[in-house]
Scaffold this active site. Structure first.
Site, PDB file in Angstrom:
ATOM      1  N   HIS A 263       0.818  -1.139  -0.011  1.00  0.00           N
ATOM      2  CA  HIS A 263       0.096  -0.020   0.023  1.00  0.00           C
ATOM      3  C   HIS A 263       0.917   1.229   0.045  1.00  0.00           C
ATOM      4  O   HIS A 263       0.847   2.095  -0.761  1.00  0.00           O
ATOM      5  CB  HIS A 263      -0.937   0.108   1.308  1.00  0.00           C
ATOM      6  CG  HIS A 263      -1.659   1.228   1.484  1.00  0.00           C
ATOM      7  ND1 HIS A 263      -3.245   1.141   0.971  1.00  0.00           N
ATOM      8  CD2 HIS A 263      -1.530   2.307   1.735  1.00  0.00           C
ATOM      9  CE1 HIS A 263      -3.695   2.347   1.244  1.00  0.00           C
ATOM     10  NE2 HIS A 263      -2.620   3.023   1.627  1.00  0.00           N
ATOM     11  N   GLU A 264       1.627   1.316   0.963  1.00  0.00           N
ATOM     12  CA  GLU A 264       2.797   2.473   1.047  1.00  0.00           C
ATOM     13  C   GLU A 264       3.436   2.866  -0.058  1.00  0.00           C
ATOM     14  O   GLU A 264       3.742   3.824  -0.364  1.00  0.00           O
ATOM     15  CB  GLU A 264       3.461   2.791   2.528  1.00  0.00           C
ATOM     16  CG  GLU A 264       2.329   2.509   3.585  1.00  0.00           C
ATOM     17  CD  GLU A 264       1.496   3.498   3.694  1.00  0.00           C
ATOM     18  OE1 GLU A 264       1.573   4.508   3.272  1.00  0.00           O
ATOM     19  OE2 GLU A 264       0.375   3.297   4.470  1.00  0.00           O
ATOM     20  N   HIS A 267       1.872   4.469  -2.844  1.00  0.00           N
ATOM     21  CA  HIS A 267       1.773   5.755  -2.555  1.00  0.00           C
ATOM     22  C   HIS A 267       3.240   6.402  -3.081  1.00  0.00           C
ATOM     23  O   HIS A 267       3.284   7.559  -3.510  1.00  0.00           O
ATOM     24  CB  HIS A 267       1.823   6.374  -1.124  1.00  0.00           C
ATOM     25  CG  HIS A 267       0.255   6.169  -0.600  1.00  0.00           C
ATOM     26  ND1 HIS A 267      -0.900   7.130  -1.321  1.00  0.00           N
ATOM     27  CD2 HIS A 267      -0.350   5.532   0.391  1.00  0.00           C
ATOM     28  CE1 HIS A 267      -1.844   6.819  -0.464  1.00  0.00           C
ATOM     29  NE2 HIS A 267      -1.731   5.799   0.653  1.00  0.00           N
ATOM     30  N   GLU A 293      -4.722   7.944  -3.031  1.00  0.00           N
ATOM     31  CA  GLU A 293      -5.351   6.592  -2.029  1.00  0.00           C
ATOM     32  C   GLU A 293      -5.419   5.523  -3.185  1.00  0.00           C
ATOM     33  O   GLU A 293      -5.594   4.361  -3.160  1.00  0.00           O
ATOM     34  CB  GLU A 293      -6.597   6.941  -1.346  1.00  0.00           C
ATOM     35  CG  GLU A 293      -6.665   5.757  -0.358  1.00  0.00           C
ATOM     36  CD  GLU A 293      -5.716   5.571   0.641  1.00  0.00           C
ATOM     37  OE1 GLU A 293      -4.587   6.126   0.857  1.00  0.00           O
ATOM     38  OE2 GLU A 293      -5.829   4.350   1.272  1.00  0.00           O
TER      39      GLU A 293
HETATM   40 ZN    ZN Z   1      -3.024   5.301   2.181  1.00  0.00          ZN
END
Ligand code: ZN
Length: 498
Positions: A263-264, A267, A293
């Site tokens: 997830h990170e 980003h 997101e």
């Molecule tokens: Zn996030």
């Protein structure tokens, strides 16, 4: 180059430096700073914020921006910089400087008050601070709102331009109608997926090493980024050559760190791929919170939780944890990492229930800002909604209303971006699948076609193009939550054989 724009850039260099210093303090506070540093750090952040305010809202800056507002000799990037600065300045100018400084100091201090309140499960101790935050936020929105705009709409617009209560009400209504019943069907068959093999002991050091590998595998560049540890995983960046992500490890739940790091990294890759000519300008980051997101969720869920992704990667995970995983098949592992179960904690929520956690926060914020919900009554409102939508009830405020950091940071209106991000991701993923063989790329163990596509369509534009425009350019239509509903319905119908 337009000489006025050139002069503007000298000011921007200063504001960007101040912003980077504040970001670096924030990063340090979350990762390495000792607890006793908080009070003095808050003062320094207050001082830096005041300088940032002066540098943004001064006479010369105003003249330059006014002169450049309708200049015709600016590139798309330059025009975007001017547009963004004008918007920021207009917003800031309406707030009295002493109040801005007071609020910045409050923000810097309140996260540690919240952290203590959470640790001690003591909502009462957070009430006075949160009341001040809500008061400031309402007052600031009051200074800034346009005619006919509600206070909460003003706040929403800061995070997701153009996504009003009206748009969000119909989005969340659709989720409520479609996802709540789907979740009920899934819950009835939940015993069919047993995750106990993932509840054995998984050495933290090995988890860390595997997560580092995963970050690199999905495209995170360690020459321009670092991975550290913090209580809650997050991403921050100084510019596209210095992107920082964190992770958190649990001995008895390795999938937690695995999906957090993917997830990170999603980003992080977004920030790293922003075009160099936008770096260290006000449009050097992502297009919006929701678009950001979408990039993390797309990587985490659509890519990272698919069987195609794990085909080449799972053997490496088995090698890392042979005792625990040697006997666990790939398809069983993939079912486990997609298990959906109503819970109390947003950050631990699975893909199906996640948006309902956000819906609850949206409804509460709306009542808190535009309605008559009082800060004192938040815990009760929280419990009631969790019971209604997810069928679970928090036993204390730590696992209830105190779980998220956002309000303590003064971020009200931010939560909806999380749900929008998921929906944007589904719309973008659908478009990507029309153009490239996503599953083929994942099975081959080379994600470059996927990351290149995202760079080309989303990342390189940074904040130069707005979210609404990016969505239209990518998919040929405006925001359409149907893709998200269809994606979830198809995926969970298959997994649970509904
Ligand atoms: Zn996030």
């Amino acid at each position: 180059m337009n000489p006025k724009y050139e002069e503007l850039m000298e000011h921007v260099e200063k504001t960007e430096a101040l912003k980077a210093a504040i970001v670096l303090f924030d990063w340090d506070t979350e990762t390495l700073a000792p607890p006793q540093a908080a009070e003095l750090t808050a003062r320094m952040i207050g001082s830096l914020s005041a300088q940032y305010f002066d540098a943004t809202v001064n006479g010369r800056m105003r003249e330059l921006l006014a002169a450049l507002k309708d200049a015709e000799d600016l590139s798309e990037a330059q025009a975007a910089v001017v547009r963004k600065l004008n918007k920021d300045r207009e917003n800031m100018e309406k707030i009295p400087p002493e109040e801005y400084r007071e609020f910045s100091e409050l923000q810097a201090r309140s996260t540690s008050v919240w952290a203590r309140a959470k640790q001690n499960d003591d909502f009462e101790s957070f009430v006075p601070v949160l009341k001040k935050i809500v008061d400031f936020s309402r007052r600031f929105a009051g200074y800034r709102r346009k005619e006919g705009q509600s206070l909460y709409d003003t706040m929403l617009d800061d995070y997701e331009e153009g996504f009003t209560k009206e748009v969000l009400d119909s989005f969340f209504l659709l989720l409520k109608e479609k996802i709540v019943p789907l979740l009920k069907k899934v819950a009835q068959k939940n015993d069919t997926i047993d995750v106990s093999p993932l509840r054995q002991s998984f050495d933290i050091g090995r988890q860390e090493a595997f997560c580092r590998f995963l970050a690199g595998y999905v495209g995170f560049d360690f020459e321009r980024g670092v991975l550290a540890e913090s209580e809650h995983p997050f991403t921050t960046n100084l510019h596209n050559h210095d992107v920082r992500i964190t992770n958190h490890y649990y001995e008895n739940a390795p999938e937690n760190a695995i999906f957090s790091v993917i997830h990170e990294s999603g980003h992080g890759i977004y920030e790293m791929n922003v075009s160099d000519d936008l770096t260290q300008t006000p449009v050097g980051g992502g297009a919006s919170c929701g678009m950001h997101e979408s990039q993390s969720r797309l990587m985490e869920n659509m890519i990272g939780r698919s069987q195609a992704f794990w085909e080449p990667v799972y053997p490496k995970l088995q090698e890392t944890f042979p005792e625990q995983l040697a006997g666990l098949s790939l398809s069983d592992f993939c079912k486990m990492i997609n298990k959906a179960q109503p819970g109390l904690i947003r950050t631990e929520a699975d893909e199906l229930t996640y948006c309902l956690h956000v819906m609850i926060r949206y409804e509460i914020e709306k009542d808190l800002i535009d309605g008559d919900l009082r800060v004192e009554d938040l815990p009760a409102a929280w419990s009631q909604k969790y019971e209604e939508y997810l069928g679970v009830k928090p036993q204390n405020d730590r696992e209830g209303v105190l779980q998220d950091i956002h309000w303590s940071q003064g971020s009200i209106g931010y939560f909806p971006s999380y749900a929008l991000g998921n929906a944007f991701a589904a719309q973008i993923y659908h478009a990507m699948e029309q153009e490239i063989d996503v599953d083929g790329a994942l099975r081959s163990g080379d994600l470059t076609p996927v990351t290149d596509w995202l760079k080309e369509k989303v990342h390189r534009f940074g904040g130069m193009r707005r979210t609404k425009q990016l969505l239209r350019d990518i998919s040929g239509e405006d925001f359409n939550p149907r893709y998200y509903i269809d994606y979830l319905t198809k995926k969970f119908t298959e997994i649970y054989e509904l």
